[in-house]
Design a protein around this motif. Structure first.
Motif, PDB file in Angstrom:
ATOM      1  N   THR A 254       0.835  -1.202   0.000  1.00 38.98           N
ATOM      2  CA  THR A 254       0.000   0.000   0.000  1.00 38.98           C
ATOM      3  C   THR A 254       0.867   1.250   0.000  1.00 38.98           C
ATOM      4  N   ALA A 255       1.890   1.257   0.849  1.00 39.60           N
ATOM      5  CA  ALA A 255       2.771   2.417   0.927  1.00 39.60           C
ATOM      6  C   ALA A 255       3.543   2.602  -0.368  1.00 39.60           C
ATOM      7  N   ILE A 256       4.077   1.524  -0.920  1.00 41.83           N
ATOM      8  CA  ILE A 256       4.850   1.618  -2.156  1.00 41.83           C
ATOM      9  C   ILE A 256       3.985   2.170  -3.282  1.00 41.83           C
ATOM     10  N   GLY A 257       2.794   1.610  -3.440  1.00 44.58           N
ATOM     11  CA  GLY A 257       1.911   2.061  -4.506  1.00 44.58           C
ATOM     12  C   GLY A 257       1.500   3.511  -4.351  1.00 44.58           C
ATOM     13  N   THR A 258       1.209   3.914  -3.119  1.00 43.54           N
ATOM     14  CA  THR A 258       0.784   5.292  -2.870  1.00 43.54           C
ATOM     15  C   THR A 258       1.899   6.274  -3.173  1.00 43.54           C
ATOM     16  N   LEU A 259       3.100   5.981  -2.710  1.00 43.45           N
ATOM     17  CA  LEU A 259       4.225   6.883  -2.943  1.00 43.45           C
ATOM     18  C   LEU A 259       4.609   6.945  -4.424  1.00 43.45           C
ATOM     19  N   ILE A 260       4.476   5.850  -5.147  1.00 43.07           N
ATOM     20  CA  ILE A 260       4.756   5.864  -6.583  1.00 43.07           C
ATOM     21  C   ILE A 260       3.730   6.712  -7.314  1.00 43.07           C
ATOM     22  N   GLU A 261       2.465   6.611  -6.909  1.00 42.20           N
ATOM     23  CA  GLU A 261       1.430   7.458  -7.516  1.00 42.20           C
ATOM     24  C   GLU A 261       1.783   8.938  -7.342  1.00 42.20           C
ATOM     25  N   LEU A 262       2.246   9.300  -6.150  1.00 47.47           N
ATOM     26  CA  LEU A 262       2.589  10.697  -5.883  1.00 47.47           C
ATOM     27  C   LEU A 262       3.851  11.110  -6.640  1.00 47.47           C
ATOM     28  N   ARG A 263       4.864  10.224  -6.673  1.00 45.20           N
ATOM     29  CA  ARG A 263       6.108  10.563  -7.368  1.00 45.20           C
ATOM     30  C   ARG A 263       5.864  10.747  -8.863  1.00 45.20           C
ATOM     31  N   ALA A 264       4.936   9.993  -9.425  1.00 45.17           N
ATOM     32  CA  ALA A 264       4.652  10.116 -10.852  1.00 45.17           C
ATOM     33  C   ALA A 264       4.148  11.514 -11.205  1.00 45.17           C
TER      34      ALA A 264
ATOM     35  N   SER B 132      12.354  14.962   0.150  1.00 45.78           N
ATOM     36  CA  SER B 132      12.362  13.648   0.798  1.00 45.78           C
ATOM     37  C   SER B 132      13.582  12.833   0.391  1.00 45.78           C
ATOM     38  N   ASP B 133      13.997  12.937  -0.885  1.00 46.10           N
ATOM     39  CA  ASP B 133      15.200  12.228  -1.322  1.00 46.10           C
ATOM     40  C   ASP B 133      16.429  12.713  -0.555  1.00 46.10           C
ATOM     41  N   LYS B 134      16.512  14.023  -0.362  1.00 48.53           N
ATOM     42  CA  LYS B 134      17.639  14.580   0.385  1.00 48.53           C
ATOM     43  C   LYS B 134      17.635  14.084   1.827  1.00 48.53           C
ATOM     44  N   ALA B 135      16.442  13.973   2.424  1.00 44.87           N
ATOM     45  CA  ALA B 135      16.340  13.521   3.818  1.00 44.87           C
ATOM     46  C   ALA B 135      16.823  12.076   3.954  1.00 44.87           C
ATOM     47  N   ILE B 136      16.399  11.214   3.030  1.00 48.73           N
ATOM     48  CA  ILE B 136      16.809   9.813   3.096  1.00 48.73           C
ATOM     49  C   ILE B 136      18.300   9.668   2.815  1.00 48.73           C
ATOM     50  N   GLN B 137      18.798  10.406   1.819  1.00 49.23           N
ATOM     51  CA  GLN B 137      20.227  10.351   1.513  1.00 49.23           C
ATOM     52  C   GLN B 137      21.067  10.866   2.675  1.00 49.23           C
ATOM     53  N   LYS B 138      20.571  11.883   3.375  1.00 48.38           N
ATOM     54  CA  LYS B 138      21.293  12.393   4.541  1.00 48.38           C
ATOM     55  C   LYS B 138      21.362  11.331   5.628  1.00 48.38           C
ATOM     56  N   TYR B 139      20.240  10.637   5.848  1.00 49.20           N
ATOM     57  CA  TYR B 139      20.229   9.561   6.843  1.00 49.20           C
ATOM     58  C   TYR B 139      21.279   8.506   6.500  1.00 49.20           C
ATOM     59  N   LEU B 140      21.301   8.074   5.240  1.00 46.79           N
ATOM     60  CA  LEU B 140      22.260   7.046   4.825  1.00 46.79           C
ATOM     61  C   LEU B 140      23.699   7.555   4.921  1.00 46.79           C
ATOM     62  N   ALA B 141      23.931   8.787   4.469  1.00 48.09           N
ATOM     63  CA  ALA B 141      25.290   9.346   4.511  1.00 48.09           C
ATOM     64  C   ALA B 141      25.777   9.478   5.951  1.00 48.09           C
TER      65      ALA B 141
ATOM     66  N   VAL C  89      23.737   8.191  -2.224  1.00 46.99           N
ATOM     67  CA  VAL C  89      22.933   8.448  -3.427  1.00 46.99           C
ATOM     68  C   VAL C  89      22.703   7.147  -4.186  1.00 46.99           C
ATOM     69  N   TRP C  90      23.738   6.331  -4.338  1.00 46.28           N
ATOM     70  CA  TRP C  90      23.616   5.073  -5.080  1.00 46.28           C
ATOM     71  C   TRP C  90      22.617   4.134  -4.397  1.00 46.28           C
ATOM     72  N   ILE C  91      22.753   3.958  -3.080  1.00 43.97           N
ATOM     73  CA  ILE C  91      21.856   3.058  -2.353  1.00 43.97           C
ATOM     74  C   ILE C  91      20.408   3.512  -2.483  1.00 43.97           C
ATOM     75  N   HIS C  92      20.183   4.820  -2.298  1.00 43.01           N
ATOM     76  CA  HIS C  92      18.813   5.326  -2.357  1.00 43.01           C
ATOM     77  C   HIS C  92      18.238   5.206  -3.766  1.00 43.01           C
ATOM     78  N   THR C  93      19.050   5.455  -4.775  1.00 39.04           N
ATOM     79  CA  THR C  93      18.570   5.349  -6.154  1.00 39.04           C
ATOM     80  C   THR C  93      18.172   3.920  -6.487  1.00 39.04           C
ATOM     81  N   VAL C  94      18.965   2.948  -6.053  1.00 36.74           N
ATOM     82  CA  VAL C  94      18.609   1.542  -6.273  1.00 36.74           C
ATOM     83  C   VAL C  94      17.321   1.200  -5.534  1.00 36.74           C
ATOM     84  N   SER C  95      17.136   1.761  -4.348  1.00 33.55           N
ATOM     85  CA  SER C  95      15.917   1.475  -3.584  1.00 33.55           C
ATOM     86  C   SER C  95      14.672   2.006  -4.294  1.00 33.55           C
ATOM     87  N   ILE C  96      14.790   3.172  -4.933  1.00 35.12           N
ATOM     88  CA  ILE C  96      13.660   3.727  -5.688  1.00 35.12           C
ATOM     89  C   ILE C  96      13.322   2.820  -6.871  1.00 35.12           C
TER      90      ILE C  96
END
Length: 203
Positions: free
Chosen positions: A109-119, A134-143, A165-172
């Motif tokens: 449900t979460a994946i589908g909802t967030l993809i709808e919004l990202r589109a 949000s991408d910056k926030a997640i990348q900051k957490y990982l970094a 950046v690489w890890i987050h991009t693969v996750s998307i």
């Protein structure tokens, strides 16, 4: 989903926060069921326990409502802190990989909802601004986790921002594929990511 891995909706909409938060929870559910193009205020009202007139009291359009939903979800992720029971940075990176790339116990449900919004961000600058944030926030957490691992000696000396950046991009990419495909590719993808981390990041 298991009791140990609650769905995103139950995490961010915990029953507190009043009418406006209840409207956002209804929008989250309705967006998953109907998709962006078929979503209407009436459909959101069907998921809302109170009078639909309250939705119009707070919002003039579905996009205004969805942008507020996206803002709310982004605030939630920005406020996240590492789990206290995981003191090792490698364990925290592994948890992220297992959940976001290995898609363990994924919340469809979460994946589908967030993809709808990202589109919508492809053509709408308002949505794009939120996903940049949000991408910056997640990348900051990982970094931050990677820098912590370098300082504690469990990670190699790498450019923390680049690896994050690489890890987050693969996750998307994994999230997008999981919304339309079976699971036959998941373990192969996860293995390739693990091989990369073993060679590039872990000591």
């Amino acid at each position: 989903m298991t009791e140990d891995v609650p769905e995103l909706k139950s995490l961010i909409f915990d029953g507190n926060g009043g009418t406006q938060k209840e409207i956002l929870a209804a929008a989250f559910e309705a967006l998953h069921k109907h998709g962006y193009s078929e979503l209407t205020i009436d459909a959101i009202g069907d998921e809302f326990d109170k009078s639909q007139s309250l939705i119009y009291h707070h919002y003039d359009s579905k996009d205004e409502l969805l942008l507020d939903l996206l803002r709310f979800i982004t605030d939630y992720f920005e406020d996240l802190t590492p789990e206290s029971h995981m003191s090792n940075p490698r364990d925290r990176i592994e948890e992220f990989v297992e959940t976001a790339i290995g898609l363990s116990e994924r919340d469809r449900t979460a994946i589908g909802t967030l993809i709808e919004l990202r589109a919508q961000a492809v053509h709408d600058e308002r949505y794009r601004e939120h996903f940049v944030r949000s991408d910056k926030a997640i990348q900051k957490y990982l970094a931050d986790e990677i820098r912590d691992g370098i300082e504690s000696g469990v990670f190699q000396e790498v450019d923390a921002e680049s690896v994050a950046v690489w890890i987050h991009t693969v996750s998307i990419g994994a999230a997008f594929r999981s919304s339309t495909a079976d699971d036959s590719w998941v373990e192969t993808n996860k293995k390739e990511v693990q091989d990369y981390l073993e060679k590039r990041l872990y000591r």
